[in-house]
Design a protein around this motif. Structure first.
Motif, mmCIF file in Angstrom:
data_model
loop_
_atom_site.group_PDB
_atom_site.id
_atom_site.type_symbol
_atom_site.label_atom_id
_atom_site.label_comp_id
_atom_site.label_asym_id
_atom_site.label_seq_id
_atom_site.Cartn_x
_atom_site.Cartn_y
_atom_site.Cartn_z
ATOM 1 N N ASP A 237 0.822 -1.103 0.037
ATOM 2 C CA ASP A 237 0.006 0.127 -0.028
ATOM 3 C C ASP A 237 0.953 1.204 -0.006
ATOM 4 O O ASP A 237 1.645 1.477 0.841
ATOM 5 C CB ASP A 237 -0.707 0.149 1.202
ATOM 6 C CG ASP A 237 -1.882 -1.070 1.286
ATOM 7 O OD1 ASP A 237 -2.846 -1.079 0.301
ATOM 8 O OD2 ASP A 237 -1.793 -1.987 2.075
ATOM 9 N N LEU A 238 0.570 2.106 -0.949
ATOM 10 C CA LEU A 238 1.553 3.264 -1.196
ATOM 11 C C LEU A 238 0.780 4.220 -2.008
ATOM 12 O O LEU A 238 0.153 4.065 -2.981
ATOM 13 C CB LEU A 238 2.814 2.728 -1.796
ATOM 14 C CG LEU A 238 3.987 3.821 -1.762
ATOM 15 C CD1 LEU A 238 4.412 4.223 -0.413
ATOM 16 C CD2 LEU A 238 5.092 3.324 -2.692
ATOM 17 N N THR A 239 1.180 5.612 -1.535
ATOM 18 C CA THR A 239 0.485 6.587 -2.233
ATOM 19 C C THR A 239 1.364 7.878 -2.457
ATOM 20 O O THR A 239 2.102 8.288 -1.442
ATOM 21 C CB THR A 239 -1.029 7.351 -1.691
ATOM 22 O OG1 THR A 239 -1.841 6.421 -1.283
ATOM 23 C CG2 THR A 239 -1.497 8.357 -2.494
ATOM 24 N N VAL A 240 1.358 8.147 -3.711
ATOM 25 C CA VAL A 240 2.470 9.169 -4.070
ATOM 26 C C VAL A 240 1.756 10.413 -4.811
ATOM 27 O O VAL A 240 1.069 10.041 -5.912
ATOM 28 C CB VAL A 240 3.748 8.748 -4.928
ATOM 29 C CG1 VAL A 240 4.576 9.824 -5.150
ATOM 30 C CG2 VAL A 240 4.460 7.495 -4.174
ATOM 31 N N LYS A 241 2.122 11.660 -4.235
ATOM 32 C CA LYS A 241 1.127 12.644 -4.976
ATOM 33 C C LYS A 241 2.312 13.659 -5.593
ATOM 34 O O LYS A 241 3.699 13.729 -5.383
ATOM 35 C CB LYS A 241 0.476 13.578 -3.861
ATOM 36 C CG LYS A 241 -0.762 12.612 -3.199
ATOM 37 C CD LYS A 241 -1.493 13.541 -2.277
ATOM 38 C CE LYS A 241 -2.343 12.415 -1.773
ATOM 39 N NZ LYS A 241 -3.588 13.124 -0.689
ATOM 40 N N SER A 242 1.869 14.582 -6.513
ATOM 41 C CA SER A 242 2.322 15.573 -6.925
ATOM 42 C C SER A 242 3.227 15.991 -6.022
ATOM 43 O O SER A 242 3.008 16.680 -4.934
ATOM 44 C CB SER A 242 1.740 16.665 -7.698
ATOM 45 O OG SER A 242 1.151 16.029 -8.660
ATOM 46 N N GLY A 243 4.768 16.485 -6.356
ATOM 47 C CA GLY A 243 5.753 17.345 -5.394
ATOM 48 C C GLY A 243 6.174 16.759 -4.209
ATOM 49 O O GLY A 243 7.101 17.030 -3.692
ATOM 50 N N GLU A 244 5.604 15.457 -3.940
ATOM 51 C CA GLU A 244 6.223 14.475 -2.940
ATOM 52 C C GLU A 244 7.299 13.560 -3.468
ATOM 53 O O GLU A 244 7.550 13.112 -4.496
ATOM 54 C CB GLU A 244 5.168 13.545 -2.467
ATOM 55 C CG GLU A 244 4.047 14.348 -1.612
ATOM 56 C CD GLU A 244 3.108 13.586 -1.074
ATOM 57 O OE1 GLU A 244 2.075 13.809 -0.627
ATOM 58 O OE2 GLU A 244 2.972 12.063 -1.616
ATOM 59 N N THR A 245 8.459 13.343 -2.688
ATOM 60 C CA THR A 245 9.390 12.406 -2.637
ATOM 61 C C THR A 245 9.464 11.273 -1.734
ATOM 62 O O THR A 245 9.400 11.617 -0.397
ATOM 63 C CB THR A 245 10.879 12.916 -2.547
ATOM 64 O OG1 THR A 245 10.979 14.041 -3.518
ATOM 65 C CG2 THR A 245 11.898 12.207 -2.869
ATOM 66 N N PRO B 122 13.748 13.522 1.156
ATOM 67 C CA PRO B 122 12.694 12.744 1.056
ATOM 68 C C PRO B 122 11.723 13.283 1.971
ATOM 69 O O PRO B 122 11.724 13.681 3.154
ATOM 70 C CB PRO B 122 13.219 11.130 1.387
ATOM 71 C CG PRO B 122 14.254 11.538 2.497
ATOM 72 C CD PRO B 122 14.846 12.900 2.022
ATOM 73 N N ASP B 123 10.151 13.448 1.656
ATOM 74 C CA ASP B 123 9.233 13.470 2.413
ATOM 75 C C ASP B 123 8.767 12.278 3.363
ATOM 76 O O ASP B 123 8.366 12.624 4.552
ATOM 77 C CB ASP B 123 8.188 14.233 1.575
ATOM 78 C CG ASP B 123 8.470 15.368 0.875
ATOM 79 O OD1 ASP B 123 8.743 16.291 1.396
ATOM 80 O OD2 ASP B 123 8.631 15.307 -0.363
ATOM 81 N N PHE B 124 8.844 11.338 2.795
ATOM 82 C CA PHE B 124 8.274 10.103 3.423
ATOM 83 C C PHE B 124 9.485 8.841 2.949
ATOM 84 O O PHE B 124 10.128 8.953 2.039
ATOM 85 C CB PHE B 124 6.907 9.702 2.964
ATOM 86 C CG PHE B 124 6.068 10.481 2.922
ATOM 87 C CD1 PHE B 124 5.225 10.771 4.020
ATOM 88 C CD2 PHE B 124 5.814 11.531 1.933
ATOM 89 C CE1 PHE B 124 4.404 11.664 4.068
ATOM 90 C CE2 PHE B 124 4.795 12.239 2.027
ATOM 91 C CZ PHE B 124 4.258 12.552 3.214
ATOM 92 N N VAL B 125 9.757 8.103 4.092
ATOM 93 C CA VAL B 125 10.716 6.954 4.020
ATOM 94 C C VAL B 125 9.756 5.745 4.200
ATOM 95 O O VAL B 125 9.287 5.666 5.460
ATOM 96 C CB VAL B 125 11.788 6.981 5.000
ATOM 97 C CG1 VAL B 125 12.805 5.917 4.839
ATOM 98 C CG2 VAL B 125 12.714 8.227 4.496
ATOM 99 N N HIS B 126 9.932 4.731 3.384
ATOM 100 C CA HIS B 126 9.176 3.417 3.612
ATOM 101 C C HIS B 126 10.219 2.283 3.739
ATOM 102 O O HIS B 126 11.050 2.202 2.804
ATOM 103 C CB HIS B 126 8.312 3.439 2.614
ATOM 104 C CG HIS B 126 7.471 4.329 2.108
ATOM 105 N ND1 HIS B 126 6.190 4.796 2.827
ATOM 106 C CD2 HIS B 126 7.660 5.395 1.289
ATOM 107 C CE1 HIS B 126 5.411 5.754 2.435
ATOM 108 N NE2 HIS B 126 6.450 6.459 1.452
ATOM 109 N N VAL B 127 10.309 1.579 4.692
ATOM 110 C CA VAL B 127 10.940 0.482 4.757
ATOM 111 C C VAL B 127 10.607 -0.881 4.076
ATOM 112 O O VAL B 127 9.417 -1.195 4.646
ATOM 113 C CB VAL B 127 11.450 0.036 6.194
ATOM 114 C CG1 VAL B 127 12.398 -1.183 6.211
ATOM 115 C CG2 VAL B 127 12.080 1.310 6.719
#
Length: 253
Positions: free
Chosen positions: A27-35, A216-221
């Motif tokens: 499950d993952l959501t990426v939006k404009s401008g996000e890293t 990064p705005d978000f980090v996912h392991v």
């Protein structure tokens, strides 16, 4: 605002004697401008995620959804995904003998925009982008990636990203094999693309060194085919100190 939404994605690959499930409910959501930085050990499924979104035929989606602004990405052909705004910078870019970089780029731009770019403006844009990436202008007339070093191939990937202006860019271990200088140049290219187009970035990496240049705005392991922890930049810093052992131990348990 562009949104790439991945929900409960399951992906398998054929192996000798049967199939093997690689992704186990992502499950993952990426939006404009996000890293978004996807980090994890070898074999955790990071590259499988990238190639599944792009439509590589080796991978079979057995469950879940991938949508771009509500449109079903999984129902699109590979070229349709690119025209919709998805871009993949490959970990191991392929050579394309007989096709020059300049022809490749202009053909791709024409396919995405539906019309050929004005030649004078296009040539100026290509030269400017190559100069920023410290690429020799002579590379424009060389065959795509043929005889390129690892670093030159990665710069060419980011050149494509800057010129094709995707909505969502997936960068699969773009930092692998780069020395410090090349890493900085490539990262600056990604940051320029973000600043000029507000592209959403899904950055797949083993190491935190590229995150010194691309914030990064978000980090996912990622471990064993799924996201096991999420956070901000502080999570990447913790991974630098602690590694992935505790996640691997928990997965085995």
């Amino acid at each position: 605002m562009t949104t790439l939404e991945i929900h409960d994605l399951h992906v398998s690959v054929d192996i000798e004697g049967g199939t093997k499930e690689i992704l186990r409910g992502v499950d993952l959501t990426v939006k404009s401008g996000e890293t978004h930085a996807i980090m994890g050990p070898n074999g955790s499924g990071k590259s499988t995620l990238a190639y599944s979104i792009a439509g590589h035929p080796k991978y079979t989606v057995t469950g879940g959804t991938v949508t771009l602004d509500g449109e079903n990405v999984l129902a699109m052909a590979v070229d349709e995904r690119a025209r919709a705004g998805l871009f993949l910078a490959m970990q191991y870019p392929v050579e394309v003998p007989g096709v020059t970089v300049s022809n490749f780029l202009r053909t791709a731009k024409t396919a995405i925009d539906g019309e050929a770019p004005k030649l004078r403006t296009w040539v100026k844009d290509v030269r400017s982008a190559m100069d920023e990436l410290r690429m020799d202008p002579a590379f424009a007339e060389r065959n795509v990636n043929e005889g390129f070093s690892g670093g030159e191939k990665k710069r060419h990937e980011i050149l494509q990203m800057e010129l094709l202006r995707p909505k969502i860019a997936i960068l699969d271990e773009t930092d692998s094999g780069l020395d410090v200088d090349a890493l900085k140049v490539v990262s600056e290219g990604v940051n320029r693309a973000k600043a000029s187009t507000d592209v959403g970035v899904l950055l797949i990496t083993h190491y935190t060194r590229i995150l010194r240049y691309i914030e990064p705005d978000f980090v996912h392991v990622f471990v064993d085919g799924k996201v096991v922890e999420e956070g901000g930049r502080e999570l990447a810093d913790r991974l630098e100190d602690e590694g992935y052992d505790r996640y691997l131990t928990a997965a085995k348990a």
